[in-house]
Motif scaffolding. Sequence first.
Motif, PDB file in Angstrom:
ATOM      1  N   UNK A  18     -32.126  17.263  71.193  1.00  0.00           N
ATOM      2  CA  UNK A  18     -32.012  18.337  70.200  1.00  0.00           C
ATOM      3  C   UNK A  18     -32.615  19.647  70.690  1.00  0.00           C
ATOM      4  N   UNK A  19     -33.421  19.578  71.729  1.00  0.00           N
ATOM      5  CA  UNK A  19     -34.060  20.789  72.244  1.00  0.00           C
ATOM      6  C   UNK A  19     -33.448  21.258  73.552  1.00  0.00           C
ATOM      7  N   UNK A  20     -32.511  20.489  74.125  1.00  0.00           N
ATOM      8  CA  UNK A  20     -32.044  20.765  75.483  1.00  0.00           C
ATOM      9  C   UNK A  20     -31.415  22.151  75.624  1.00  0.00           C
ATOM     10  N   UNK A 262     -21.322  21.113  64.387  1.00  0.00           N
ATOM     11  CA  UNK A 262     -21.827  21.795  65.575  1.00  0.00           C
ATOM     12  C   UNK A 262     -23.130  21.168  66.071  1.00  0.00           C
ATOM     13  N   UNK A 263     -23.999  20.772  65.160  1.00  0.00           N
ATOM     14  CA  UNK A 263     -25.275  20.178  65.562  1.00  0.00           C
ATOM     15  C   UNK A 263     -25.049  18.849  66.273  1.00  0.00           C
ATOM     16  N   UNK A 264     -24.140  18.024  65.757  1.00  0.00           N
ATOM     17  CA  UNK A 264     -23.814  16.753  66.403  1.00  0.00           C
ATOM     18  C   UNK A 264     -23.208  16.995  67.775  1.00  0.00           C
ATOM     19  N   UNK A 265     -22.326  17.977  67.862  1.00  0.00           N
ATOM     20  CA  UNK A 265     -21.694  18.300  69.135  1.00  0.00           C
ATOM     21  C   UNK A 265     -22.730  18.719  70.178  1.00  0.00           C
ATOM     22  N   UNK A 266     -23.679  19.551  69.790  1.00  0.00           N
ATOM     23  CA  UNK A 266     -24.730  19.972  70.716  1.00  0.00           C
ATOM     24  C   UNK A 266     -25.588  18.787  71.154  1.00  0.00           C
ATOM     25  N   UNK A 267     -25.906  17.909  70.205  1.00  0.00           N
ATOM     26  CA  UNK A 267     -26.756  16.765  70.535  1.00  0.00           C
ATOM     27  C   UNK A 267     -26.045  15.806  71.489  1.00  0.00           C
ATOM     28  N   UNK A 268     -24.780  15.537  71.240  1.00  0.00           N
ATOM     29  CA  UNK A 268     -24.031  14.649  72.128  1.00  0.00           C
ATOM     30  C   UNK A 268     -23.871  15.282  73.508  1.00  0.00           C
ATOM     31  N   UNK A 269     -23.653  16.597  73.553  1.00  0.00           N
ATOM     32  CA  UNK A 269     -23.562  17.299  74.831  1.00  0.00           C
ATOM     33  C   UNK A 269     -24.841  17.128  75.636  1.00  0.00           C
TER      34      UNK A 269
END
Length: 725
Positions: A18-20, A262-269
């Motif tokens: 979540x912080x990446x 968008x938050x899920x997408x960022x986390x999976x990325x």
Amino acid sequence: MTTPNLLVELFVEELPPKALKKLGQAFADTLVASLRAQGLANGDSIVTPYASPRRLAAHITRVAAKAADKPVQLKLMPVSVGLDAEGKATPALLKKLQAIGADASVVPQLKRQQDGKAEALFYDSIVDGAVLDTGLQKALEEAITKLPIPKVMTYQLETDCELPGWSSVQFVRPAHGLVALHGSTVVPVKALGLRAGNSTRGHRFEARVDPVVIPDADSYAATLREQGAVIASFDERKAEIVSQLGAAAASIGGGCAPISDEALLDEVTALVERPHVLTCAFEQEFLDVPQECLILTMKANQKYFPLLDAEGKLTHQFLVVSNIHPDDASAVIGGNERVVRPRLADAKFFFDQDRKKKLEDRIPGLAKVVYHNKLGTQGERSERVRGIAHAIVNQLRLATHPYTVEAKDEYDVLDSKVQQAAQLAKTDLLTDMVGEFPELQGTMGNYYARHEGLRDGVAIAIEDHYKPRFAGDALPRNHTGTVLALADKLETLVGMFGIGNLPTGDKDPFALRRHALGVIRILIEKQLPLNLDELLAAAAGTFGTLLPEAATSNQQLQAFIYERITGYLRDLGFSAQEADAVVAVRPPWGEIPRRLEAVRAFAALPEAQALAAANKRIGNILKKAGDAGQVVDAHVSEMLLQEQAEKDLFAAVNRIVPEADAHFDAGRYTESLQTLAALRAPVDAFFDDVMVNAEDAALRMNRQGLLKLLHNAMNRVADLARLAV
């Protein structure tokens, strides 16, 4: 000669997903900022951040091996101190020169310049520019220190000196490699107990070689992709995932699309190095469970992308972003399907169990749930919300321009619905489903209320009383939900302000800023003819003796809410001056949008600025009169009008203001202000030809009364003085 580019990479163990994204951007931004400050990079240098689960990196163009030398002028001391009567250096000056690495031979070259009231000696020198080895070391240390790390961990690292031993290192995760390349040359920097080199590690299972050698800074991303099976760029990986998700959904057909998050997408990325999207499925019997429950468990627990059909309904298929590319993906697909099945079964069990007990039967249980140790239980809170909601309905009933309810839905019926919804609104907090998924509070109350056959208005209100939950969220869908949502937010605000739990800085544990914005949006966007002062007083009254007597005035809370109105209006596209002008007169909330449009139209008129400036001048005159102890009454005696300009202004006011007032009383605010624009010429002439503060007291009071009359008329729609540039 071209200036080489720079590549810096920290290779670490898996970073917090979540912080990446934030870590990668901060690492790159701080590196380039430090290099620019040292003159090693310039404004034309382009920085490209890289962030994958196991690396933070930055590519920076046009980085010099050595910064340009800089001329520096150093102030030494006053001439009277540094030179004696014969112009020779004093011991103080010689000592100062020695301290900066110079000697008496430079005295003739010292410049004498005025420094304030005295003349001072200045020494001009050339400072060597920073070299990349030391400059990058400084930049790297700064970048690591300034990383927005959620939580630091301490680990042991074997020392690289001749004597064996271990040293403690602190970083977000254990670091295992450092790359620093200027072109193809390794820059000998150190960080976190590591020495820089030109090799890194690729994908844990799919890298073609290990380690991966980076030939030069510009081939970093391509080499990692080809040799290491890693897409280093966060944005490129995210785009690849979006592309694969779309392709997988399209292959299923039927208008299916992955859920947008968008938050899920960022986390999976942040969890994969080389994404590979797979299609999985679960048993269709689970679709009997509310789709919000299934979607939440797949997203929150498994990081899956549920698939919705063309109507937005959940299908029995979902997408998984895998970090591996097996020749036969059936084992991966089967494994994910086996993992999700127990989660969905739990959700179905909770749903089935919860429906065995009515929401009404859960009401007594709220008395056992502590809301706040100073404000009682959730049961007591529900009663306060009911009281506030009742006061809101009564205020709507008595409003000059009543709030139009649904056809055949009188205020008594509305009050009955609101009271029932308020009593049941918090009962789903006691259900197993909300206990497992707190994010579903309100949503599950709606489902359980419908299951029990409650009216749609009540069921929807139970869900909607939390709205708006965030910026841009929808408002409650019906009148019952609107009243209940407003009451719930007012209870929270009045209670928390009453016991002193106020937001500080960026800390707002009770989301009071969000609640205040919710109140603002409901009042303005629903155009409710409500009085905030009366609402807050009614809310404070429901707390009884729980709040200190001083807290019931709510002055601090009123200021807190009004402070947020201007920002909200600016977000809607109105200027700060337009918003301030309307908010300053504290109009009924439902009128604010129309008044803003009127002010915007008025501000576009050629007379606007002159009238705004005159209005500001009038306000200052009346304020000074009040400060002097004078009571200025909006009254004019025609017998005391002497100058032609004041007679003309009085006549214009008598002719124009009644027409403007008629428009105002009818709610035609734009026409009201446009009518007042005709006062510009007589107002300008008045200030050109008339002395307001005449020596004669009666004359002075009469002229001030004329200005008071004019001031009152001009500021009914908004405080026009706020528009003055």
